[in-house]
Design an enzyme around this catalytic site. Structure first.
Site, short mmCIF file in Angstrom:
data_model
loop_
_atom_site.label_atom_id
_atom_site.label_comp_id
_atom_site.label_asym_id
_atom_site.label_seq_id
_atom_site.Cartn_x
_atom_site.Cartn_y
_atom_site.Cartn_z
N ARG A 195 0.85 -1.19 0.00
CA ARG A 195 0.00 0.00 0.00
C ARG A 195 0.89 1.24 0.00
NH1 ARG A 195 -5.05 -1.73 2.29
NH2 ARG A 195 -5.74 -3.22 0.71
N ARG A 208 -2.96 14.71 15.48
CA ARG A 208 -3.36 14.97 16.86
C ARG A 208 -2.19 14.69 17.79
NH1 ARG A 208 -8.66 12.57 20.00
NH2 ARG A 208 -7.77 10.56 19.36
N GLU A 213 -13.58 18.48 24.90
CA GLU A 213 -13.89 17.20 25.52
C GLU A 213 -13.66 17.19 27.03
OE1 GLU A 213 -11.36 14.34 23.63
OE2 GLU A 213 -9.55 15.52 23.96
N LEU A 222 -17.35 11.11 24.53
CA LEU A 222 -16.81 10.01 25.33
C LEU A 222 -15.89 10.56 26.43
CD1 LEU A 222 -16.12 7.47 22.46
CD2 LEU A 222 -17.99 7.42 24.11
N ASP A 223 -14.83 11.24 26.02
CA ASP A 223 -13.96 11.84 27.03
C ASP A 223 -14.72 12.86 27.87
OD1 ASP A 223 -11.17 11.30 27.65
OD2 ASP A 223 -10.79 11.49 25.52
N ASP A 276 -11.20 3.13 22.54
CA ASP A 276 -9.93 3.79 22.79
C ASP A 276 -9.93 4.27 24.23
OD1 ASP A 276 -11.44 6.10 22.84
OD2 ASP A 276 -10.57 6.98 21.04
#
Length: 729
Positions: free
Chosen positions: A316, A343, A435, A462-463, A636
């Site tokens: 790839r 990030r 977050e 989520l966080d 995660d």
């Protein structure tokens, strides 16, 4: 320590020192002495500020804990609580209105609405696939998922099923009818696609009955591939996104199609966040170099990965740009890859890759900022074979910031990196992850602090939920985890983020984002539900795979996000009072029934173990983990934070006991072992949980949950992963 390189008061791991000096600095024509002396100066200046900001977090948390302990659990006087938050500086005064002032932003961020992939940059294959997901086959996405139900005779099978393929074609034709309708008929009746001879060229179609038609809106025709009389593709553009109808009568699929259509390809993952944070497990210099090397390969355009599939080796690499002929006959070149952001980690963690003279670990966020920016400069300098930003910017997403002071610190850090690297002022842009509770409540001021750099805000529920639980740990027992999704504060949070993104003008030059779809195998449900993200006014939303990006792209054709944002600009702003409604059980708190309690514990413990065992044992930071019902969920550290904090909260308030939690984890370890029985790299936990590092890490997250800084899981995971690596050396 003796093998470390001494560099201007820093002690640098040889792997990192050699990587930076040998692979990065020559590409940006910066001398090693200049880089390391400048980096040492940044550490000397910024690390103390970093420590002060973390101390402020702890101080505020202690004040909140004390306030809640002085009040009856489940009973919060809203007015008194809000006043106290203002008194201690947790809730800060809101300044006058303003508009962001950001320049040199690529259109993928500034003006195109579409899906956003998030992928661990530690996995070369995944991050190449994500970058290449700019263009995805709608046929493949439909054929391989439950969007097209499997019925008798329309199963996926092990080879191509023409009956299923026909359903795929019909679905795609309905999509085209809705997106770019034709005059005189439907795409299902087209037998030939033509490009008119006159300039500017236009699309002409022939229907089954011999009649002809064209696009109802001729402006949607963007160009074509191949020759006008040897057509290979028709390019449409709708709501800023491209659709290519690919034509090849020699292709097995095209040969069976009345108009020779072999595929419908959608412009899908417009942007991709290459992640150094929650989805990776990078705990030392070796890991960090692996992360940085992949980011360098992406910026240079030469990253490759080979692997075996079906008994043969596949390599790839990054896709080249795509070439078409525009309607006016000019060459039209479109990016072949997602625009990539990176990030960084947050302010909390340190990393042994670099130590100070006294032996303290350097804040990992400082390390990330400088090195990922240096690598980004390779792209801006044109050092590689392919281009990422065409506008001259480096895009860094910054997670887990708490309030405006931390946003201002990030701005200063990026400015210092620019000065060291010789970058133009404000070349390094920032994405603010909304977050953490203190960032949400003060979001307008966070945006103000970065108004010349900010290109992104998003809700990460989520966080954000994990921080909501930890911040109010002493307020009382939280409602069940599933009920938190419908709590008042969470709905207000989603609206508040969009409202402030619109009111500060961010939506004109940046992204207002929404969170991840966490069930990668449940694509029919995603297609049904995720339309809510563009409808909410968000111009991007996270997806877990390239396939999901293609399917989610359809939503941005169904909904004109720019028009929707214009509608939302006049609505009443979400209420800060609603944001402050803590999701605690009402007073007096009544524990759930024994059955409901055990079910909640089982679900949380199983998810924690399933994720942590891969993180600690195999260094996998993000993976599809089967839940207690064997439904695969993308997990995660954010999902881990919720589950561990929720159990810690119920344990703190007596809903459960340490003994019950221990027994639950012991029992769920056997379940997780069974779910991973087919993984040759998996090491079972249940035979000896007392000596299993991953199992003990899972318990640490719960039993130490109230003491962990802001409920973050990183300190435990990093310590336990390093312990395991040391045991194997």
């Amino acid at each position: 320590m003796s093998d470390r390189i001494q560099a201007f008061g820093l002690q640098v791991a040889p792997e990192l020192y050699d990587f930076v000096n040998g692979e990065v600095l020559p590409k940006i024509e910066l001398e090693a002495e200049e880089f390391w002396s400048g980096f040492a100066q940044i550490v000397q200046t910024m690390a103390p500020r970093n420590r002060e900001l973390l101390a402020k977090r702890d101080e505020l948390q202690g004040q909140l804990d004390e306030w809640h302990r002085d009040h009856e659990p489940g009973k919060v006087d809203a007015g008194a609580y809000k006043s106290y938050l203002q008194e201690i500086g947790y809730l800060q005064p809101e300044g006058e209105d303003f508009q962001v002032e950001v320049e040199n932003v690529d259109p993928e961020i500034a003006s195109i609405s579409g899906p956003q992939l998030v992928v661990p940059v530690s996995n070369a294959r995944f991050c190449i696939n994500a970058a290449n997901a700019r263009w995805q086959s709608l046929y493949d996405a439909l054929y391989g998922t439950d969007v097209i139900p499997e019925g008798e005779g329309t199963e996926k099978g092990t080879s191509y099923n023409p009956a299923r393929g026909k359903l795929v074609e019909q679905y795609a034709e309905r999509f085209l009818d809705a997106t770019a309708p034709l005059t005189g008929g439907s795409y299902s009746d087209v037998t030939e696609y033509r490009i008119t001879e006159a300039s500017p060229h236009a699309l002409e179609v022939v229907f089954r009955d011999g009649s002809t038609g064209g696009l109802e809106d001729a402006s949607l025709f963007a160009g074509y591939a191949g020759r006008r009389n040897g057509l290979e593709g028709v390019l449409l553009r709708h709501n800023g996104l491209h659709v290519e109808i690919q034509i090849d009568r020699q292709h097995p699929v095209g040969a069976e199609h009345r108009a020779g259509v072999k595929d419908v390809v959608l412009e899908s993952a417009v942007t991709t966040i290459q992640d150094c944070e929650d989805s990776v497990a990078a705990v030392d210099a070796e890991d960090k170099v692996g992360v940085y090397r992949n980011w360098l390969g992406l910026m240079m355009g030469d990253l490759q990965e080979s692997f075996l599939k079906g008994g043969r080796e596949i390599t790839r690499s990054l896709e080249a740009d795509r070439h078409y002929t525009a309607a006016d006959g000019a060459d039209l070149v479109l990016p072949g890859r997602s625009l990539m952001l990176v990030r960084n980690v947050g302010h909390l963690m340190t990393n042994p890759a670099v130590l100070t003279e006294s032996g303290d670990e350097v804040p990992e966020g400082i390390l990330d900022a400088v090195i990922t920016s240096a690598i980004g400069k390779c792209d801006l300098d044109g050092a590689g074979a392919l281009s990422n930003s065409r506008s001259g910017s480096i895009y860094i997403v910054k997670p887990k910031m708490h309030g405006p002071e931390e946003a201002a610190f990030t701005v200063d850090l990026f400015a210092a990196a620019e000065k060291l690297l010789g970058l133009p002022e404000n070349a390094v842009k920032v994405g603010i992850m909304d977050e953490e509770r203190r960032t949400t409540l003060n979001l307008k001021e966070c945006i103000r602090a970065a108004k010349n750099r900010v290109i992104f805000i998003n809700t990460g529920f989520l966080d954000r939920t994990g921080d909501e639980i930890h911040t109010s740990m002493e307020a009382g027992p939280m409602i069940p985890k599933g009920e938190i999704k419908n709590a008042t504060w969470l709905n207000a949070y989603e609206d508040w983020n969009v409202d402030l993104g619109i009111r500060t003008g961010l939506y004109k030059t940046g992204q207002i984002g929404k969170g991840m779809w966490a069930m990668p195998d449940e694509m029919a449900a995603m297609v049904e539900a995720k339309t809510g993200h563009p409808q909410s006014g968000a111009n991007c939303a996270w997806v877990p795979s390239p396939t999901a990006a293609a399917l989610h792209a359809m939503h941005y054709h169904q909904i004109d996000v720019e028009a929707r944002q214009a509608e939302l600009a006049s609505r009443e702003q979400a209420s800060v009072d609603d944001l402050l409604k803590i999701p605690v059980a009402p007073a007096p708190p009544e524990p759930p029934s024994p059955q409901e309690l055990q079910r909640e514990l089982d679900n949380n413990a199983q998810g924690i173990l399933g994720y942590v065992v891969r993180w600690v044992d195999q260094g996998i930071g993000c993976s599809k983990v089967p839940d207690i019902n064997d439904v695969g969920l993308m997990e995660d550290r954010a999902t881990l934070r919720i589950s561990s904090q929720h159990i810690a909260n119920w344990l703190r308030h007596g809903f459960t006991s340490r003994e019950q939690v221990q027994e639950t984890f012991e029992r769920m370890a056997k379940v997780v072992d069974e779910q991973n029985a087919g993984d040759k790299n998996y090491r079972p936990m249940a035979p000896d949980t007392a000596n299993n590092i991953a199992f003990q890490a899972s318990l640490d997250l719960v039993f130490q949950g109230t003491a962990l800084p802001n409920g973050y899981t990183e300190p435990v995971l990093h310590a336990r992963r390093l312990e395991l690596k040391a045991s194997q050396s």
